[in-house]
Enzyme design. Structure first.
Site, short mmCIF file in Angstrom:
data_model
loop_
_atom_site.label_atom_id
_atom_site.label_comp_id
_atom_site.label_asym_id
_atom_site.label_seq_id
_atom_site.Cartn_x
_atom_site.Cartn_y
_atom_site.Cartn_z
N CYS A 82 0.85 -1.19 0.00
CA CYS A 82 0.00 0.00 0.00
C CYS A 82 0.88 1.24 0.00
CB CYS A 82 -0.93 0.01 1.21
SG CYS A 82 -2.00 1.46 1.20
N GLY A 83 0.78 2.04 -1.04
CA GLY A 83 1.61 3.23 -1.16
C GLY A 83 1.20 4.36 -0.25
N HIS A 84 -0.11 4.64 -0.17
CA HIS A 84 -0.54 5.76 0.67
C HIS A 84 -0.20 5.48 2.13
CE1 HIS A 84 -4.20 3.65 2.18
NE2 HIS A 84 -4.15 4.57 3.13
N ASP B 204 -10.77 3.77 -2.64
CA ASP B 204 -9.60 4.51 -2.18
C ASP B 204 -9.79 5.99 -2.46
OD1 ASP B 204 -7.06 5.43 -1.49
OD2 ASP B 204 -6.06 3.69 -2.37
#
Length: 404
Positions: A102-104, A298
């Site tokens: 997960c980047g965020h 998202d």
């Protein structure tokens, strides 16, 4: 009775969290109280799914969370931490279980790991080194998909993160898994907006998790993502995802070379290349709307899918190494801030393994900002059956009264 007495009298371990957001998408960082896990990080992920999913639901779902909550559990000890490659590990959580990347959340977690000085939370905090020239700290995080190298801007002494500058991370190897797949859509799967069409085209790409990438207009939403009805889009995507995971070409594309536990369709991302808030210093911008896990939406541009989209664009000869591109969500477009900016920093990686064909990969740098929103201490009182494992209103509505 004060709060301390309430927490002391609660059965089981108190769970402590820090809440953040990245472009409006929450990350609940669980730093204390989740049961200790054993083995490799992927084995710990399996343990958490098998033995502690009720705790995951308790933290993510109502009444402590909500259907679109997201979390990151601090994992102090993994095989990469032991080898010295990583400073710490993490498990990512959502409404349906445990993700692989997960980047965020990575952006938010990077800030927190610099800001905490509690060695019980982050045993290797004192090993972080400040780059005096740039006022940055490198933090290596072991995610289930591999090693993610994070750079966090700091104050001059390196003791605190600097929220005015973006956090960046270097992705694990990313690649386009299938380009321009034709997917037949049977009548019993079709949604109203599709009209008389019997097939669609989409791509599959990997950015730490697998994404099906499809133009919003390809699904029949003629205005793209400039103006949409979320309920209609969510209904279409839910039908499409259930259909895609039965398609033989998709199943083949989802085979990760290194580990079968990474081989699943995490998300469908609708894209619109015609709109997008455009920060200074980028060569272009576009917008995406990501549905992941159990049709969770998202709010952010989705950092791991930004990685996947860069890998796909590179495979299509649309995005050369070094070119900066802005990726937006509906939220970043609405507020004209919060786009994630990405560029390819390496395009000569070969990913080999025993589970699928070797893949030519890229490494992507993604940058964005995260902000703190609060701190929580969660308990469960004896007799609280309703919230022991959390709940969703859809589940209550669809499954009716208990048969006990």
């Amino acid at each position: 009775m004060d709060l301390a007495q309430i927490f002391e009298n609660s059965p089981g371990e108190v769970i402590k969290c820090i809440d953040t957001h990245t472009t409006g998408e929450p990350t609940r960082i669980i730093y204390s109280g989740f049961p200790r896990l054993q083995g490799t990080l992927l084995e710990q992920r399996d343990q958490a799914k098998t033995h502690y999913d009720n705790i995951r639901k308790r933290i993510m779902l109502e009444p402590r969370g909500h259907y679109d909550m997201y979390g990151a559990i601090i994992i102090p000890d993994t095989e990469l931490v032991q080898s010295g490659e990583a400073h710490i590990g993490t498990l990512f959580t959502h409404n349906g279980g445990f993700s692989t990347m997960c980047g965020h959340a990575t952006i938010a977690l990077g800030r927190f790991l610099v800001d905490t000085h509690d060695l019980n939370v982050f045993p290797k905090r004192n090993t972080l080194k400040v780059n005096i020239a740039t006022n940055e700290v490198a933090v290596n995080i072991h995610a289930p998909c591999g090693l993610v190298r994070v750079t966090v801007p700091t104050t001059a002494d390196g003791q605190k993160s600097d929220p005015s500058r973006p956090v960046s991370f270097l992705s694990t190897p990313a690649y386009a898994a299938a380009i321009d797949l034709t997917i037949p859509i049977p009548k019993d799967v079709a949604w109203p907006e599709l009209g008389s069409r019997e097939s669609i085209k989409l791509d599959i790409s990997y950015g730490g998790a697998f994404y099906a990438l499809v133009d919003a207009r390809e699904l029949g939403f003629t205005e793209g993502l400039s103006k949409i009805d979320l309920a209609s889009v969510a209904s279409a995507v839910k039908k499409l995802k259930a259909h895609l995971i039965t398609n033989p070409d998709v199943i083949t594309a989802l085979r990760h070379p290194e580990d079968e536990r990474l081989s699943f369709l995490y998300s469908i991302m609708l894209v619109d290349r015609d709109i997008g808030s455009r920060p200074e210093g980028v060569d272009g911008a576009e917008t995406g709307l990501c549905f992941f896990a159990e049709n969770q939406i998202d709010r952010s541009p989705t950092g791991s899918c930004v990685t996947a989209r860069m890998a796909l664009a590179n495979a299509k000869n649309e995005r050369p190494r070094g070119q900066k591109w802005a990726y937006n969500s509906l939220v970043s477009n609405r507020f004209d801030t919060g786009a994630l900016i990405a560029s390819i920093v390496d395009d000569e990686i070969l990913l080999k393994g025993d589970h699928g064909v070797s893949r030519q990969c890229v490494v992507v740098q993604v940058e964005g900002k995260a902000y703190y929103t609060g701190a929580m201490t969660f308990i469960i009182e004896e007799g609280d059956v309703t919230t022991e494992s959390g709940f969703t209103m859809d589940d209550c509505a669809q499954n009716g009264p208990s048969t006990k």
